[in-house]
Design a protein around this motif. Structure first.
Motif, PDB file in Angstrom:
ATOM      1  N   ALA A  93      41.576 -30.144 -22.540  1.00  0.00           N
ATOM      2  CA  ALA A  93      41.147 -28.841 -23.051  1.00  0.00           C
ATOM      3  C   ALA A  93      39.631 -28.792 -23.198  1.00  0.00           C
ATOM      4  N   ILE A  94      39.036 -29.880 -23.674  1.00  0.00           N
ATOM      5  CA  ILE A  94      37.576 -29.932 -23.802  1.00  0.00           C
ATOM      6  C   ILE A  94      36.921 -29.829 -22.426  1.00  0.00           C
ATOM      7  N   THR A  95      37.505 -30.493 -21.455  1.00  0.00           N
ATOM      8  CA  THR A  95      36.985 -30.423 -20.090  1.00  0.00           C
ATOM      9  C   THR A  95      36.983 -28.986 -19.583  1.00  0.00           C
ATOM     10  N   ILE A  96      38.105 -28.305 -19.747  1.00  0.00           N
ATOM     11  CA  ILE A  96      38.223 -26.932 -19.260  1.00  0.00           C
ATOM     12  C   ILE A  96      37.259 -26.014 -20.007  1.00  0.00           C
ATOM     13  N   GLY A  97      37.196 -26.165 -21.340  1.00  0.00           N
ATOM     14  CA  GLY A  97      36.293 -25.333 -22.117  1.00  0.00           C
ATOM     15  C   GLY A  97      34.839 -25.545 -21.747  1.00  0.00           C
ATOM     16  N   GLY A  98      34.477 -26.775 -21.380  1.00  0.00           N
ATOM     17  CA  GLY A  98      33.101 -27.054 -20.987  1.00  0.00           C
ATOM     18  C   GLY A  98      32.757 -26.569 -19.598  1.00  0.00           C
ATOM     19  N   ALA A  99      33.770 -26.446 -18.743  1.00  0.00           N
ATOM     20  CA  ALA A  99      33.524 -26.058 -17.350  1.00  0.00           C
ATOM     21  C   ALA A  99      33.686 -24.565 -17.105  1.00  0.00           C
ATOM     22  N   ALA A 157      37.275 -15.836 -17.183  1.00  0.00           N
ATOM     23  CA  ALA A 157      36.290 -16.115 -16.142  1.00  0.00           C
ATOM     24  C   ALA A 157      36.949 -16.039 -14.777  1.00  0.00           C
ATOM     25  N   LEU A 158      36.172 -15.604 -13.791  1.00  0.00           N
ATOM     26  CA  LEU A 158      36.703 -15.427 -12.442  1.00  0.00           C
ATOM     27  C   LEU A 158      36.352 -16.617 -11.561  1.00  0.00           C
ATOM     28  N   SER A 159      37.308 -17.072 -10.794  1.00  0.00           N
ATOM     29  CA  SER A 159      37.041 -18.075  -9.771  1.00  0.00           C
ATOM     30  C   SER A 159      36.348 -17.388  -8.598  1.00  0.00           C
ATOM     31  N   GLN A 160      35.193 -17.913  -8.217  1.00  0.00           N
ATOM     32  CA  GLN A 160      34.393 -17.292  -7.156  1.00  0.00           C
ATOM     33  C   GLN A 160      34.671 -17.998  -5.826  1.00  0.00           C
ATOM     34  N   THR A 161      35.933 -18.039  -5.430  1.00  0.00           N
ATOM     35  CA  THR A 161      36.331 -18.799  -4.251  1.00  0.00           C
ATOM     36  C   THR A 161      37.119 -17.935  -3.269  1.00  0.00           C
ATOM     37  N   TYR A 162      37.250 -18.459  -2.072  1.00  0.00           N
ATOM     38  CA  TYR A 162      37.845 -17.701  -0.976  1.00  0.00           C
ATOM     39  C   TYR A 162      39.290 -17.312  -1.260  1.00  0.00           C
ATOM     40  N   ASP A 163      40.110 -18.281  -1.637  1.00  0.00           N
ATOM     41  CA  ASP A 163      41.535 -18.009  -1.837  1.00  0.00           C
ATOM     42  C   ASP A 163      41.818 -17.235  -3.109  1.00  0.00           C
ATOM     43  N   ALA A 164      40.876 -17.281  -4.062  1.00  0.00           N
ATOM     44  CA  ALA A 164      41.111 -16.596  -5.335  1.00  0.00           C
ATOM     45  C   ALA A 164      41.357 -15.109  -5.135  1.00  0.00           C
ATOM     46  N   LEU A 165      40.682 -14.496  -4.169  1.00  0.00           N
ATOM     47  CA  LEU A 165      40.850 -13.057  -3.931  1.00  0.00           C
ATOM     48  C   LEU A 165      42.301 -12.725  -3.621  1.00  0.00           C
ATOM     49  N   TRP A 217      41.818 -32.050 -11.476  1.00  0.00           N
ATOM     50  CA  TRP A 217      40.565 -31.326 -11.686  1.00  0.00           C
ATOM     51  C   TRP A 217      39.944 -30.797 -10.412  1.00  0.00           C
ATOM     52  N   ASP A 218      40.041 -31.527  -9.322  1.00  0.00           N
ATOM     53  CA  ASP A 218      39.403 -31.078  -8.080  1.00  0.00           C
ATOM     54  C   ASP A 218      40.015 -29.772  -7.569  1.00  0.00           C
ATOM     55  N   LEU A 219      41.320 -29.634  -7.685  1.00  0.00           N
ATOM     56  CA  LEU A 219      41.969 -28.424  -7.184  1.00  0.00           C
ATOM     57  C   LEU A 219      41.750 -27.227  -8.099  1.00  0.00           C
ATOM     58  N   LEU A 220      41.208 -27.442  -9.294  1.00  0.00           N
ATOM     59  CA  LEU A 220      40.840 -26.319 -10.151  1.00  0.00           C
ATOM     60  C   LEU A 220      39.569 -25.640  -9.665  1.00  0.00           C
ATOM     61  N   GLU A 251      32.260 -30.922 -13.447  1.00  0.00           N
ATOM     62  CA  GLU A 251      31.556 -30.530 -12.229  1.00  0.00           C
ATOM     63  C   GLU A 251      32.533 -30.041 -11.167  1.00  0.00           C
ATOM     64  N   ARG A 252      33.656 -30.723 -11.041  1.00  0.00           N
ATOM     65  CA  ARG A 252      34.625 -30.320 -10.016  1.00  0.00           C
ATOM     66  C   ARG A 252      35.241 -28.968 -10.344  1.00  0.00           C
ATOM     67  N   ILE A 253      35.496 -28.705 -11.622  1.00  0.00           N
ATOM     68  CA  ILE A 253      36.078 -27.412 -11.998  1.00  0.00           C
ATOM     69  C   ILE A 253      35.055 -26.299 -11.851  1.00  0.00           C
ATOM     70  N   SER A 254      33.877 -26.499 -12.425  1.00  0.00           N
ATOM     71  CA  SER A 254      32.879 -25.431 -12.455  1.00  0.00           C
ATOM     72  C   SER A 254      32.397 -25.050 -11.062  1.00  0.00           C
ATOM     73  N   ALA A 255      32.593 -25.923 -10.077  1.00  0.00           N
ATOM     74  CA  ALA A 255      32.209 -25.585  -8.706  1.00  0.00           C
ATOM     75  C   ALA A 255      32.900 -24.311  -8.232  1.00  0.00           C
TER      76      ALA A 255
END
Length: 662
Positions: free
Chosen positions: A115-121, A127-135, A237-240, A511-515
């Motif tokens: 949870a701390i990881t997600i809250g920090g990222a 918040a919106l994922s700014q990625t290709y598949d997210a649309l 985490w990478d797939l997030l 870093e992997r999530i916030s990407a």
């Protein structure tokens, strides 16, 4: 919305992913870790199957239909299991409560770290994922909300009647839509919470079940698994952040539990907690759940299952040989090899997977570097997880103490091989092995923690045994260590691991999530100004309006954020001739009568221009050259604007919008 506000929605998400399956687990006699570890598999299978059946029967998708289906499944499961409860194949002694409590106590710190990881990222739950598949995923949820249909057999079209339906795994979307309907929350919040719950609840529970089956009623093993499960960054985490591969993540989150079922069926478990009869039921349920979550899960579990199945086949052949039935053992072994080879050959050549097999991602490193990345759990040139990786290596040696761990070692090596093929080679000949994961190194790297978690746990257990052994001859330490016990020592080692790594390498996880959530070099899908503008647009156009726009400038996000359907809900897809014509020519509405004909046929009354620039170098931008800003062209009336965002009414064609405006 802040994270505290999201807690009730997160609890509802957990309820949908656990409670239907948990009720079925208890109905068929499962208890403790086995019941909870298998619950998400059953929940997803029930929910996704019900969505398909509901559409076939012409029933709207709703909370009530999902609840009715869940209750009916529980009743049927209980009725079938009750007369079989005393059969040998359906018996497995329930674990003592202290074992489940130890597992729970060990999972809570992992939950907190996650949870701390997600809250920090991620800045906020919406918040919106700014990625290709997210649309696609966002607009798929918008389509479900508008159409009240969520079937995997038709979701891929997003309601476009001009496109023939095709299968698309909708398990993730089905669960997220139920969260939306139950809580009234927005699409971004539902999307995030279903995915985050998969990462920090479903995944650790699945790992706990696999460890339980491999190490038996080992208090020490279960006490440390929850923490260890969130430490590896390649999954979850990478797939997030990459893709973003939300359906794949949800499916892979229960892969360890599916593998635990295979270990039960092949009888390589230690103090089995499931029972072979129940394992056969859960095997079928897992196939359904994986198929509706993401087929990648089926291939991942299949690869890791080869080793326990093959080992059981050849052990049986040896036993038959010793009993004087060598021929039968040889025939069964040959049949297994033939079936396995035939299955691989079919998958490697069938046209059904041709498009998937041909996906190409360029290699980015040498084979030696790729092997080193797996050894250090630093896939994709990320931070090396030194101490955690050392535990995995120690786990290789722990296989001498726990023989069934050797099958996990074999699976780990197989996954390493597949990752090396994608990251360092990726040729047409290697794609026959890696094509079922789109030849994508990220998807294959996600398999590594499935085996790395139990190996790391095995490493902790081996070190615990060494500590106990080393203190036996030291009178001053003997009583202290004996008082702590193996579980206490294992927990102490886990605490040292967490402390020495600053919380299990949090910067790499974040870093992997916030990407996926932060502004990217490839551009963003939506800006803050656009979100505010879309809220106004929802009040300025009718509910049944269909709005054209170039998805690359962010206009397609209006459907998910403003609840107004868009003509092009994704960057790519099959389009009707009318859609294609508007994509190339709509700006010429005042002079081209074919534009008006296409707009009238489709019911397009508005043009939306967004200020985002997503993948500006993508050649597909040219395809939408006709739905960019008409600026001072005739045939359009500016309705509203904010910054670079503009809403135009199509006035050249005498459409419904023009008549309403008059």
């Amino acid at each position: 919305m802040n994270w505290l506000d999201a807690v009730p929605i997160a609890l509802v998400t957990i309820a949908w992913l656990l409670l239907p399956g948990l009720a079925v687990s208890y109905a068929i006699g499962l208890r403790g870790i086995a019941a909870f570890g298998l619950a998400p598999i059953t929940s997803i299978a029930i929910i996704a199957s019900t969505a398909v059946v509901a559409e076939k029967l012409g029933i709207d998708w709703s909370v009530w239909i999902a609840l009715v289906a869940s209750a009916a499944t529980v009743a049927v499961a209980g009725a079938v299991a009750f007369p079989l409860r005393r059969r040998a194949l359906f018996t497995a002694d329930p674990d003592p409560r202290r074992l489940s409590l130890a597992a729970l106590a060990g999972w809570v710190p992992g939950l907190v770290l996650g949870a701390i990881t997600i809250g920090g990222a991620v800045s906020s739950p919406d918040a919106l994922s700014q990625t290709y598949d997210a649309l696609f995923h966002y607009n798929a949820l918008a389509y479900i909300a508008d159409s009240h249909q969520a079937s995997s057999l038709t979701l891929s079209t997003l309601g476009n009647p001009e496109v023939p339906p095709a299968f698309y795994p909708a398990g993730w979307h089905d669960v997220a839509s139920l969260v939306m309907m139950t809580t009234g929350t927005s699409i971004p919040v539902a999307a995030n919470l279903v995915t985050f719950v998969g990462a920090i609840v479903v995944w650790p529970l699945a790992c706990l079940l696999l460890v339980r089956q491999l190490f038996g009623r080992n208090l020490a093993a279960l006490a440390v698994t929850g923490v260890v499960s969130v430490g590896f960054t390649a999954f979850p985490w990478d797939l997030l952040g990459f893709g973003v591969l939300w359906p794949n993540l949800l499916g892979m989150s229960f892969a360890p539990a599916a593998l635990a079922v295979v270990f039960t069926l092949t009888r390589w478990t230690r103090d089995d907690a499931i029972g072979v009869g129940r394992a056969w039921i859960m095997f079928v349920v897992a196939l359904v759940a994986a198929g509706f979550a993401h087929p990648n899960v089926l291939f991942s579990v299949a690869v890791l299952s080869i080793f326990p199945i093959a080992a059981r086949i050849f052990v049986r052949a040896w036993e038959l040989h010793r009993a004087g039935r060598t021929a039968r053992g040889a025939i069964e072994s040959v049949l297994f090899v033939a079936v396995a080879a035939g299955g691989w050959y079919w998958a490697a050549t069938t046209p059904a997977f041709a498009a998937t097999r041909k996906q190409f991602w360029p290699p980015f490193e040498t084979p030696a570097n790729a092997v080193g990345e797996v050894a250090l759990n630093a896939t994709h040139n990320k931070e090396a997880l030194w101490l955690l990786s050392a535990l995995v290596i120690v786990g290789f040696f722990a296989a001498r103490r726990y023989p069934n761990l050797r099958l996990i070692v074999a699976g780990h090596l197989a996954t390493t091989f597949l990752y090396v093929l994608t990251a360092a080679i990726n040729r047409p000949d290697t794609q026959k092995f890696t094509g079922y994961w789109y030849n994508d190194s990220h998807r294959l790297a996600a398999m590594i923690p499935i085996t790395a978690v139990p190996l790391a746990v095995g490493g902790i257990l081996l070190l615990t045994a060494k500590v106990l052994s080393a203190t036996e001859e030291r009178a001053g330490w003997r009583s202290r260590v004996a008082a702590a016990g193996s579980a206490g020592i294992a927990v102490a080692l886990a605490v040292v691991l967490v402390a020495a790594t600053g919380g299990l390498y949090p910067s790499d996880r974040q870093e992997r999530i916030s990407a996926g959530y932060n502004p990217r070099p490839a551009g963003v899908l939506t800006t803050p100004d656009m979100r505010e503008f879309f809220e106004r647009v929802a009040d300025e156009v009718p509910e049944d309006a269909l709005i054209a726009g170039n998805p690359f400038n962010g206009s397609a996000m209006l459907w998910a954020l403003g609840d107004r359907e868009v003509l092009f809900p994704h960057f790519r897809g099959e389009h009707s001739p009318e859609q294609e014509y508007l994509a190339n020519n709509m700006e010429n509405a005042a002079t081209d009568p074919l534009v008006c004909q296409a707009a009238t046929d489709l019911g397009v009354d508005y043009l939306l221009v967004g200020e985002a620039e997503f993948r500006p170098s993508d050649g597909k931008w040219k395809y939408y050259s006709g739905v960019n800003d008409p600026r001072f062209g005739t045939g359009f009336e500016l309705v509203d604007e904010q910054g670079g965002n503009k809403l135009y009414r199509l006035t050249a064609c005498g459409t419904a919008s023009q008549q309403d405006a008059g």
